[in-house]
Design a protein around this motif. Structure first.
Motif, mmCIF file in Angstrom:
data_model
loop_
_atom_site.group_PDB
_atom_site.id
_atom_site.type_symbol
_atom_site.label_atom_id
_atom_site.label_comp_id
_atom_site.label_asym_id
_atom_site.label_seq_id
_atom_site.Cartn_x
_atom_site.Cartn_y
_atom_site.Cartn_z
ATOM 1 N N ASN A 345 -26.849 -38.975 10.419
ATOM 2 C CA ASN A 345 -28.028 -39.678 10.920
ATOM 3 C C ASN A 345 -29.263 -38.787 10.869
ATOM 4 N N ASN A 346 -29.405 -38.054 9.738
ATOM 5 C CA ASN A 346 -30.585 -37.222 9.508
ATOM 6 C C ASN A 346 -30.758 -36.180 10.611
ATOM 7 N N ASP A 546 -9.154 -43.298 10.491
ATOM 8 C CA ASP A 546 -9.169 -44.089 9.272
ATOM 9 C C ASP A 546 -10.593 -44.477 8.924
ATOM 10 N N CYS A 547 -11.458 -43.508 8.872
ATOM 11 C CA CYS A 547 -12.851 -43.752 8.511
ATOM 12 C C CYS A 547 -13.383 -42.510 7.803
ATOM 13 N N ARG A 548 -14.488 -42.695 7.146
ATOM 14 C CA ARG A 548 -15.066 -41.603 6.370
ATOM 15 C C ARG A 548 -16.551 -41.848 6.219
ATOM 16 N N ILE A 549 -17.323 -40.758 6.242
ATOM 17 C CA ILE A 549 -18.753 -40.843 6.005
ATOM 18 C C ILE A 549 -19.028 -40.451 4.564
ATOM 19 N N VAL A 550 -19.679 -41.339 3.835
ATOM 20 C CA VAL A 550 -20.000 -41.108 2.435
ATOM 21 C C VAL A 550 -21.511 -41.204 2.263
ATOM 22 N N SER A 564 -26.360 -41.658 4.416
ATOM 23 C CA SER A 564 -24.980 -41.529 4.868
ATOM 24 C C SER A 564 -24.560 -42.782 5.626
ATOM 25 N N ILE A 565 -23.381 -43.302 5.304
ATOM 26 C CA ILE A 565 -22.847 -44.466 6.009
ATOM 27 C C ILE A 565 -21.392 -44.194 6.353
ATOM 28 N N ALA A 580 -24.772 -50.237 3.093
ATOM 29 C CA ALA A 580 -25.630 -49.281 2.385
ATOM 30 C C ALA A 580 -27.039 -49.835 2.189
ATOM 31 N N LEU A 581 -27.136 -51.124 1.868
ATOM 32 C CA LEU A 581 -28.453 -51.727 1.693
ATOM 33 C C LEU A 581 -29.245 -51.697 2.991
#
Length: 635
Positions: A345-346, A546-550, A564-565, A580-581
């Motif tokens: 988150n910047n 069961d999650c990941r930040i890409v 980043s999401i 992402a949008l």
């Protein structure tokens, strides 16, 4: 399309009362009577440009929002009387994004000649007011930005302007110094070598952690004080490697180079000594964690982020046996420091802390690059959008304020450490990975949960690559090899094996003897990382979830900005595209118009169909994605 008053202004028609030719102004003055339709329409035209905030100028000030360059230059001589007190520092900090110093100096001369200030006749009121403004502007420019007057042409133009003010003006002293410049001292950062020396990587253990942090802070503070904030502007920094930009932004490059050097020192030292066993190598990891803690105490967040990014790099993170031998305190400190440097988150969770006395410059570079991409350089009719420059100046002003506080350090240089730091051999990325695999050969993944993904990565170092070298441990030397401890004659069982002392024992008196205790359970291995820009960041995967930040970028007019999401194991491609949008400020309803593509090493790509579960379908080699507009759908 536009109100009549603004349309007439853009077409060069006669300007309504209260509006000046070639300029868009916002006003705090009392509203004219509602019965005046022309003034009401003028206020509607001004509303197309944001209302002037209170932080600029006096309550009755008039703020210029957009204008051609000649009108902006003219405003330098009249902004003070109009209550726009922030215009001059904003202009001097940002004008290099749209003009050259020579152009501004010539326009100032032309304006003074237009007002009669260059003639020998008595000054008119307008000329006298312009001279007073010039007497404040020119010395400030010469003092704060002497690099703008680095050639004879610029000095000549400044001398002509100084002649307007008379021989007793304060500008004369600065002009004399420009005519007879002193040779500035060499910038710090590369006093002892170029990364091809033969310094012992294990010698880091002979230095106290506080001493290392102080020496890193000393160099970082000197570099930060030499930083020219305007070189961080997105329009300048983003063009540094393009044609014609060779050598641009030198003060920023020096800071980035030292960041790379610190990160390279961490990698080289942690991979030193091919014969070290995991408990011994764990002491090197603990040493750098301790140094990072000391950097945080000194509020040197630049070196802190460099150390953490190196510990998260691929050649170091994969040494899971060595990481399993570090102490629980070191593991806990490492996790806290990694969270502090997280770009999630910047950098929202740590932005205030990262803006320390020596800040992490990547935070400012990211803000300014994103601001440059988000706002247009010009408005209607090609006028310069000066509102964008005001917003950029707010970021640059933070850097200038931090530079003032950075002068409070009282640290003494230690040449021995500097020679070691700059005498280390910089390992190429491929060589680093080869050494890492030689230390711990690739094998089946551990049974522990997935380790967290990296939160920060290293800027690619462009120094010449040295030849391969495999450091060895000089066991006969009392330091630093003796600090590692001698290997036991017999290999004890896991329950009997004592814990090797941590690096903290090197920075504090030894504690009283105590009976040996069984070692704690091995901790999770450090984050995985692939190299990217230090100002861009990487991906994060919460441990055991069961999650990941890409990171996802949009391949439109500006495809270099990543967002980043967080994705989960329950989301398919359309849900990820929508998320992402929205993160990029686009409407989620346009998700069917975009295709999600994973960007893999060696310029390979993995398109993800709408039915794919992104969490399971994505390759583990990368966490970078791109959104591309789909082509015309077949009829």
């Amino acid at each position: 399309m536009f109100p009549r008053a603004l349309r007439a202004l853009l077409e060069g028609a006669r300007t309504p009362p209260g509006r000046e030719e070639g300029v868009v102004l916002s006003s705090y003055r009392a509203n004219p009577p509602e019965s005046d339709p022309q003034q009401t329409e003028l206020r509607e035209a001004d509303a197309l440009f944001s209302a002037a905030p209170q932080r600029y100028g006096a309550p009755h000030g008039r703020l210029l929002r957009a204008a051609p360059l000649p009108r902006l230059t003219q405003h330098l001589l009249e902004s003070s009387k109009m209550g726009d007190g922030a215009f001059v520092p904003t202009f001097l900090s940002t004008f290099r994004a749209f003009a050259r110093p020579h152009d501004v100096l010539r326009l100032l001369l032309a304006r003074m000649e237009e007002l009669g200030g260059l003639s020998g006749d008595p000054d008119t009121p307008a000329a006298a007011e312009a001279k007073r403004a010039l007497a404040e502007l020119l010395p400030r420019w010469l003092q704060d930005y002497p690099e703008d007057f680095g050639d004879a042409a610029a000095v000549g133009l400044a001398e002509r302007l100084g002649a307007v003010l008379g021989p007793d003006a304060a500008v004369g002293q600065w002009l004399r110094e420009l005519r007879d410049p002193t040779v500035p001292p060499d910038p710090p950062g590369d006093p002892y070598g170029d990364g091809d020396g033969d310094a012992d990587p294990l010698e880091i253990l002979s230095f106290q952690a506080q001493e290392v942090a102080e020496q890193l802070t000393l160099t970082e503070a000197e570099l930060f004080l030499r930083l020219r904030p305007y070189e961080c502007l997105g329009s300048l920094w983003s063009q540094r490697d393009k044609k014609g930009g060779h050598g641009g932004c030198p003060s920023v490059r020096a800071t980035v180079r030292h960041f790379n050097r610190v990160a390279a020192a961490v990698v080289t030292s942690c991979l030193g000594g091919a014969g070290l066993r995991p408990p011994q190598r764990a002491r090197l990891l603990e040493k750098w964690i301790r140094v990072a803690q000391e950097c945080r105490a000194l509020r040197n967040f630049s070196s802190l982020c460099a150390i953490i990014s190196a510990l998260q790099s691929n050649p170091i993170h994969r040494l899971r046996h060595s990481w399993g031998e570090i102490s629980r305190d070191a593991q806990r400190s490492y996790e806290e420091l990694s969270a502090l440097c997280s770009e999630q988150n910047n950098f929202s969770a740590s932005r205030r802390l990262l803006l320390g006395v020596v800040p992490y410059l990547g935070t400012f570079l990211r803000d300014l690059v994103m601001l440059d991409a988000a706002m247009k350089d010009e408005v209607e009719d090609g006028w310069i959008n000066f509102e964008k420059r005001r917003k950029e100046f707010e970021v640059l002003a933070q850097l200038s304020a931090l530079q003032s506080s950075c002068r409070s350090y009282r640290l003494q240089p230690q040449p021995h450490f500097q020679r070691w730091l700059w005498g280390l051999r910089v390992l190429p990325e491929g060589h680093s990975h080869t050494l890492s695999c030689a230390i711990e050969p690739p094998g089946p993944p551990p049974l522990s949960p997935r380790p967290p993904r990296p939160t920060l990565v290293i800027t690619h170092c462009t120094d010449p690559l040295p030849p391969e070298v495999t450091p060895t441990v000089p066991w006969e030397r009392p330091c630093p090899a003796a600090l590692l401890g001698a290997p036991p004659r017999e290999t004890p069982t896991l329950a009997q094996r004592p814990k090797w002392p941590s690096v903290s024992s090197l920075d504090a008196p030894p504690p009283p003897a105590a009976p040996p205790a069984p070692p704690p359970a091995p901790s999770l291995s450090p984050p995985r990382c692939h190299r990217r820009s230090a100002s861009c960041g990487a991906a994060l995967s919460p441990s055991g979830s069961d999650c990941r930040i890409v990171r996802v970028r949009m391949e439109l007019h500006n495809g270099s900005l990543y967002k980043s999401i967080l994705i989960t194991s329950q989301e398919k491609t359309p849900a990820v595209v929508t998320k992402a949008l929205e993160k990029h400020g686009q409407g989620g309803g346009s998700a069917p118009q975009f295709q999600l593509v994973q960007l893999l090493p060696d310029h390979r790509e993995l398109p993800l169909p709408p039915s794919a579960n992104v969490f399971y379908a994505m390759s583990g080699q990368s966490c970078d994605f791109a959104l591309r507009p789909r082509g015309p759908q077949p009829q």
